[in-house]
Design an enzyme around this catalytic site. Structure first.
Site, PDB file in Angstrom:
ATOM      1  N   ASP A 108      67.964  -8.471 -24.712  1.00  0.00           N
ATOM      2  CA  ASP A 108      67.112  -9.237 -23.803  1.00  0.00           C
ATOM      3  C   ASP A 108      67.269  -8.736 -22.371  1.00  0.00           C
ATOM      4  O   ASP A 108      66.520  -9.142 -21.478  1.00  0.00           O
ATOM      5  CB  ASP A 108      67.373 -10.743 -23.916  1.00  0.00           C
ATOM      6  N   SER A 109      68.202  -7.807 -22.166  1.00  0.00           N
ATOM      7  CA  SER A 109      68.305  -7.118 -20.878  1.00  0.00           C
ATOM      8  C   SER A 109      67.055  -6.297 -20.586  1.00  0.00           C
ATOM      9  O   SER A 109      66.902  -5.783 -19.469  1.00  0.00           O
ATOM     10  CB  SER A 109      69.545  -6.217 -20.855  1.00  0.00           C
ATOM     11  N   GLU A 166      82.066  -9.767 -24.962  1.00  0.00           N
ATOM     12  CA  GLU A 166      81.681  -9.286 -23.637  1.00  0.00           C
ATOM     13  C   GLU A 166      82.580  -9.852 -22.549  1.00  0.00           C
ATOM     14  O   GLU A 166      82.784 -11.067 -22.457  1.00  0.00           O
ATOM     15  CB  GLU A 166      80.219  -9.634 -23.338  1.00  0.00           C
TER      16      GLU A 166
END
EC number: 2.1.2.11
Length: 268
Positions: free
Chosen positions: A41-42, A178
């Protein structure tokens, strides 16, 4: 490559994962040996001009995922599920995730996870939709947690470890970690039988993932845990400046770039 093939790499050979948002990037990345292509979605803040990932829609994700899938033969294509496309209503979430496989030809979906996604992970897995879980820093929750390192105290570290175990038990085939401490990532990796893929999580995960724009040097900057391996931005600007200079000076197009027909009379 299928989800089961990635799962089988746990504790064996390193997994390379990279974002891709379009067909040319996917083709190049696969040829370079990347195992997993994440249509992140980046795409929102790398391709679509948004300030964050939050505005990205399911339709946009499906379109970019389909482009990547069309250019891919062997790499696993994972579609990132965007903000509010899952979590509120399980039936809607199943429909949205199913679209990525049925319409966009993805091989799996990725969910930014929490307690609310354990049940959904099991439902999707039971339906034959492979799920990659994502814990630690989850950018879709930036308004709640900020974009800061997660798992930095005992309570939050234990919560990440427990959620990792719960999502593995629910059927997730792999786990992205992350921006968490390296020792926490190592502990999670040791505790699971599915592979962990780190981004800003140290060297002890089963694989690594980065944003392609940062890897090739297309982005203006990089995250502190990322690394530039090229300077595509500089090379693009140099090439485009050379083109504009050639047009301005009249040196392009030259005779070698033009086609003339001898039998066409002067129309003036």
């Amino acid at each position: 490559m299928r989800a089961k093939d990635i799962r089988a790499k746990a504790g064996d050979e390193p997994i390379t994962m990279l974002t891709a948002y379009d067909a040319p990037t996917a083709e190049i990345a696969e040829a370079a040996g990347v195992d997993v292509l994440l249509v992140g979605d980046s795409v929102g803040n790398t391709r679509l001009g948004y300030d964050s990932t939050l505005p990205v829609t399911v339709d946009e994700m499906a379109s970019h995922t389909a482009a990547v899938a069309r250019a891919t033969d062997d790499a696993l294509v994972v579609a990132d599920m965007p903000f509010l496309s899952f979590g509120a209503d399980e039936a809607d979430a199943v429909d949205n995730c199913g679209r990525m496989l049925k319409e966009a030809d993805a091989d799996a979906v990725k969910l930014e996870c929490g307690p609310h996604t354990v049940s959904l992970t099991k439902t999707l897995s039971d339906l034959g939709i492979p799920v990659q879980a994502h814990l630690g820093l989850t950018p879709q929750r930036e308004n709640e947690t900020g974009l800061y390192r997660q798992g930095t105290d005992e309570e939050s570290a234990n919560r990440i470890l427990e959620l990792a175990r719960e999502h593995e038990a629910a059927g997730a085939f792999s786990l992205v970690l992350e921006h968490v401490p390296a020792n926490l990532a190592a502990s999670v990796t040791d505790a699971l039988s599915i592979p962990t893929i780190g981004i800003g999580a140290g060297p002890d995960c089963d694989g690594q993932v980065l944003v392609v724009d940062e890897v090739v040097g297309l982005a203006e900057g990089t995250a502190p845990f990322s690394k530039r391996f090229g300077d595509v931005r500089g090379e693009m600007r140099e090439a485009i400046e050379a083109y504009t200079d050639a047009v301005d000076s009249g040196s392009f197009p030259g005779d070698e770039h033009s086609h003339y027909e001898d039998d066409i009379e002067d129309i003036y």
